[in-house]
Design a protein around this motif. Structure first.
Motif, PDB file in Angstrom:
ATOM      1  N   CYS A 189      89.982  47.493  37.467  1.00 28.94           N
ATOM      2  CA  CYS A 189      89.463  46.139  37.519  1.00 28.94           C
ATOM      3  C   CYS A 189      88.851  46.150  36.177  1.00 28.94           C
ATOM      4  O   CYS A 189      87.502  45.356  36.147  1.00 28.94           O
ATOM      5  CB  CYS A 189      88.267  45.955  38.598  1.00 28.94           C
ATOM      6  N   PRO A 197      90.600  37.876  30.960  1.00 27.94           N
ATOM      7  CA  PRO A 197      91.846  38.911  31.075  1.00 27.94           C
ATOM      8  C   PRO A 197      93.085  37.916  31.101  1.00 27.94           C
ATOM      9  O   PRO A 197      93.476  37.638  32.127  1.00 27.94           O
ATOM     10  CB  PRO A 197      91.285  39.909  32.247  1.00 27.94           C
ATOM     11  N   ILE A 215      86.764  33.775  39.020  1.00 27.12           N
ATOM     12  CA  ILE A 215      85.796  33.351  39.785  1.00 27.12           C
ATOM     13  C   ILE A 215      86.398  32.927  41.229  1.00 27.12           C
ATOM     14  O   ILE A 215      86.054  33.343  42.261  1.00 27.12           O
ATOM     15  CB  ILE A 215      84.621  32.380  39.217  1.00 27.12           C
TER      16      ILE A 215
HETATM   17  C1  LIG Z   1      84.515  30.683  28.923  1.00 28.23           C
HETATM   18  C2  LIG Z   1      85.403  31.140  30.287  1.00 28.23           C
HETATM   19  C3  LIG Z   1      85.221  30.009  31.384  1.00 28.23           C
HETATM   20  C4  LIG Z   1      85.418  30.655  32.413  1.00 28.23           C
HETATM   21  N1  LIG Z   1      85.376  29.521  33.456  1.00 28.23           N
HETATM   22  C5  LIG Z   1      86.163  30.080  34.915  1.00 28.23           C
HETATM   23  C6  LIG Z   1      85.966  29.071  35.843  1.00 28.23           C
HETATM   24  O1  LIG Z   1      85.437  27.963  35.843  1.00 28.23           O
HETATM   25  N2  LIG Z   1      86.492  29.493  36.986  1.00 28.23           N
HETATM   26  C7  LIG Z   1      87.308  30.716  37.283  1.00 28.23           C
HETATM   27  O2  LIG Z   1      87.753  30.972  38.277  1.00 28.23           O
HETATM   28  N3  LIG Z   1      87.178  31.504  36.214  1.00 28.23           N
HETATM   29  C8  LIG Z   1      86.689  31.272  35.069  1.00 28.23           C
HETATM   30  N4  LIG Z   1      86.821  32.158  33.955  1.00 28.23           N
HETATM   31  C9  LIG Z   1      87.430  33.562  34.075  1.00 28.23           C
HETATM   32  C10 LIG Z   1      86.524  34.345  34.841  1.00 28.23           C
HETATM   33  O3  LIG Z   1      85.635  34.729  34.065  1.00 28.23           O
HETATM   34  C11 LIG Z   1      87.500  35.714  34.945  1.00 28.23           C
HETATM   35  O4  LIG Z   1      88.772  35.646  34.899  1.00 28.23           O
HETATM   36  C12 LIG Z   1      86.848  36.865  35.696  1.00 28.23           C
HETATM   37  O5  LIG Z   1      85.398  36.833  35.331  1.00 28.23           O
HETATM   38  C13 LIG Z   1      87.531  38.140  35.379  1.00 28.23           C
HETATM   39  O6  LIG Z   1      86.589  39.108  36.142  1.00 28.23           O
HETATM   40  P1  LIG Z   1      86.924  40.862  35.947  1.00 28.23           P
HETATM   41  O7  LIG Z   1      85.847  41.623  36.893  1.00 28.23           O
HETATM   42  O8  LIG Z   1      88.270  41.142  35.791  1.00 28.23           O
HETATM   43  O9  LIG Z   1      86.385  40.955  34.182  1.00 28.23           O
HETATM   44  P2  LIG Z   1      85.014  41.422  33.794  1.00 28.23           P
HETATM   45  O10 LIG Z   1      83.813  40.385  34.476  1.00 28.23           O
HETATM   46  O11 LIG Z   1      85.028  41.062  31.937  1.00 28.23           O
HETATM   47  O12 LIG Z   1      84.683  42.743  34.035  1.00 28.23           O
HETATM   48  C14 LIG Z   1      85.322  43.896  33.697  1.00 28.23           C
HETATM   49  C15 LIG Z   1      84.229  44.785  33.478  1.00 28.23           C
HETATM   50  O13 LIG Z   1      85.130  46.219  33.136  1.00 28.23           O
HETATM   51  C16 LIG Z   1      84.096  46.792  32.465  1.00 28.23           C
HETATM   52  N5  LIG Z   1      85.143  47.930  31.626  1.00 28.23           N
HETATM   53  C17 LIG Z   1      85.659  48.020  30.601  1.00 28.23           C
HETATM   54  N6  LIG Z   1      86.148  49.061  30.225  1.00 28.23           N
HETATM   55  C18 LIG Z   1      85.911  49.925  31.135  1.00 28.23           C
HETATM   56  C19 LIG Z   1      86.076  51.197  31.235  1.00 28.23           C
HETATM   57  N7  LIG Z   1      86.645  52.164  30.379  1.00 28.23           N
HETATM   58  N8  LIG Z   1      85.450  52.138  32.371  1.00 28.23           N
HETATM   59  C20 LIG Z   1      84.554  51.487  33.231  1.00 28.23           C
HETATM   60  N9  LIG Z   1      84.364  49.964  33.173  1.00 28.23           N
HETATM   61  C21 LIG Z   1      84.902  49.430  32.100  1.00 28.23           C
HETATM   62  C22 LIG Z   1      83.612  46.117  31.525  1.00 28.23           C
HETATM   63  O14 LIG Z   1      82.633  46.433  30.885  1.00 28.23           O
HETATM   64  C23 LIG Z   1      83.321  44.763  32.549  1.00 28.23           C
HETATM   65  O15 LIG Z   1      82.076  44.816  32.926  1.00 28.23           O
HETATM   66  C24 LIG Z   1      86.227  32.113  32.545  1.00 28.23           C
HETATM   67  C25 LIG Z   1      86.236  32.739  31.715  1.00 28.23           C
HETATM   68  C26 LIG Z   1      85.583  32.471  30.633  1.00 28.23           C
HETATM   69  C27 LIG Z   1      85.643  33.715  29.339  1.00 28.23           C
END
Ligand SMILES: Cc1cc2nc3c(=O)[nH]c(=O)nc-3n(C[C@H](O)[C@H](O)[C@H](O)COP(=O)(O)OP(=O)(O)OC[C@H]3O[C@@H](n4cnc5c(N)ncnc54)[C@H](O)[C@@H]3O)c2cc1C
Length: 346
Positions: free
Chosen positions: A188, A286, A315
């Protein structure tokens, strides 16, 4: 500690929602986080639950609908564990649509300050959350599993995954603090995943709305969205976003881009000229080549499971991702056809 059932790498909304769901089903879970939990894309987001955005790929629809229906229960579960209420911030969205789609004859009846210009708007029954509010509660909920119940989620901050070896009966993961075996590994890691996922940068700003613009509805065109906060510590603000850029892992905010976003938003809502700037930031979505997430076991290593690539909708998709990936990991029938999200498709 005994070998956990699951090791998850990445404590963003996807990793922590999955950890909570697996824990709720009685599994033991370790979460490895390279830095600070919930400090990357998941707190950079606007928080729209945009299941009906016409720009979403059609193949996302079923998963998005399941997530929308799971959202109230997802928030309740987090609230029960954290003691923090997480309200929906908005209940409707004015969405700019193409000329051949159904549209509202008078969008100004809903938002009198709107200057639609050449846009036609339809009204979507869509909600939004404040991701920062959600992040705080989700993190507290995960931490409280250790206080409230015997075998809580083991969240290890500043502990990056450095290597993984998946065998037929278990996986072995390595970190600078030592190695660990588990039944399954789940990636993730968002934009940092070794899977075919690339960072897609988004810059945004927050403003305090003037009294003359008590906005309660999200306004979204292809270029811009304006997302009001109506409840909680950020009530009275609006988020204006967002750029979509291929800029690698660069998180710099460029004033010219922020000014452009602000100008585009002000063209739709001229009262925004009176808004006060609060802050700007950037995050890394991502992204995958087909804008669809990657969900399921890696083609050659069934104990190496992927849950990432949520691009603009992480989200929105967190509850459904946690639900279907937990079903998959526990050998249950999965409620959604995961074929479009097959890790083997690239
Ligand atoms: C400007 C912007 C606006 C957005 N608006 C929306 C919206 O309105 N609605 C919506 O649904 N989505 C929205 N999104 C998309 C949404 O934010 C992402 O799809 C979602 O947060 C992805 O979640 P995640 O947990 O996969 O990634 P992240 O929150 O990036 O978490 C990944 C984690 O993995 C960790 N990690 C990385 N490498 C390693 C490693 N080697 N070992 C352990 N941990 C590691 C990182 O430090 C991080 O904490 C938006 C995104 C952005 C940037």
């Amino acid at each position: 500690m005994a070998e956990p059932d699951y090791v998850i790498a990445g404590a963003g909304i996807i990793g922590l929602s999955l950890a909570l769901e697996l824990h709720r089903r009685g599994a033991s879970v370790v979460v490895l986080e390279a830095g600070t939990p919930m400090a990357q894309a998941s707190t950079a987001a606007a928080g729209m639950l945009a299941a009906d955005d016409p720009h979403n790929p059609i193949a996302l629809h079923a998963l998005a609908k399941v997530s929308t229906s799971l959202y109230p229960g997802f928030l309740d579960h987090i609230s029960d564990l954290s003691g923090v209420r997480i309200p929906f911030q908005t209940a409707s969205t004015l969405q700019a649509v193409s000329p051949d789609a159904d549209f509202l004859s008078d969008p100004k009846a809903l938002v009198p300050q709107l200057e639609p210009g050449s846009h036609r708007f339809s009204l979507l029954d869509e909600r939004s959350v404040d991701p920062r509010q959600l992040a705080e509660a989700l993190l507290m909920a995960v931490r409280n599993t250790r206080k409230i119940e015997g075998r809580g989620i083991d969240l290890r901050e500043n502990t990056p995954l450095t290597r993984i070896a998946a065998g037929p009966a278990s996986v072995r993961v390595e970190t600078p603090a030592g190695s660990l075996s588990a039944g399954y590994f789940v990636d993730c890691m968002g934009a940092w995943s070794p899977a075919p996922v690339a960072p897609r940068k988004g810059q945004m700003l927050a403003v305090t709305l003037p009294k003359s613009l008590p906005l309660k509805t999200v306004i979204r065109t292809e270029k811009i969205y304006i997302v009001p906060r109506t409840d909680g510590p950020n009530a009275g603000r609006a988020i204006i976003g967002a750029t979509v850029e291929n800029a690698g892992y660069d998180l710099k905010v460029h004033p010219v881009d922020i000014l452009t976003l602000n100008a585009q938003a002000t063209a739709l809502l001229p009262e925004l000229a009176e808004a006060l700037f609060v802050e700007s930031w950037a995050g890394l979505r991502p992204a995958t080549r087909d804008d669809l997430p990657i969900l399921g076991p890696s083609p050659r290593q069934p104990r190496y499971v992927l849950a990432n690539g949520h691009f603009r909708n992480g989200i929105l998709l967190a509850p459904a991702t946690a639900h279907v990936v937990a079903q998959l990991l526990m050998g249950e029938n999965v409620d959604v056809d995961l074929a479009p999200f097959d890790p083997g498709r690239f």
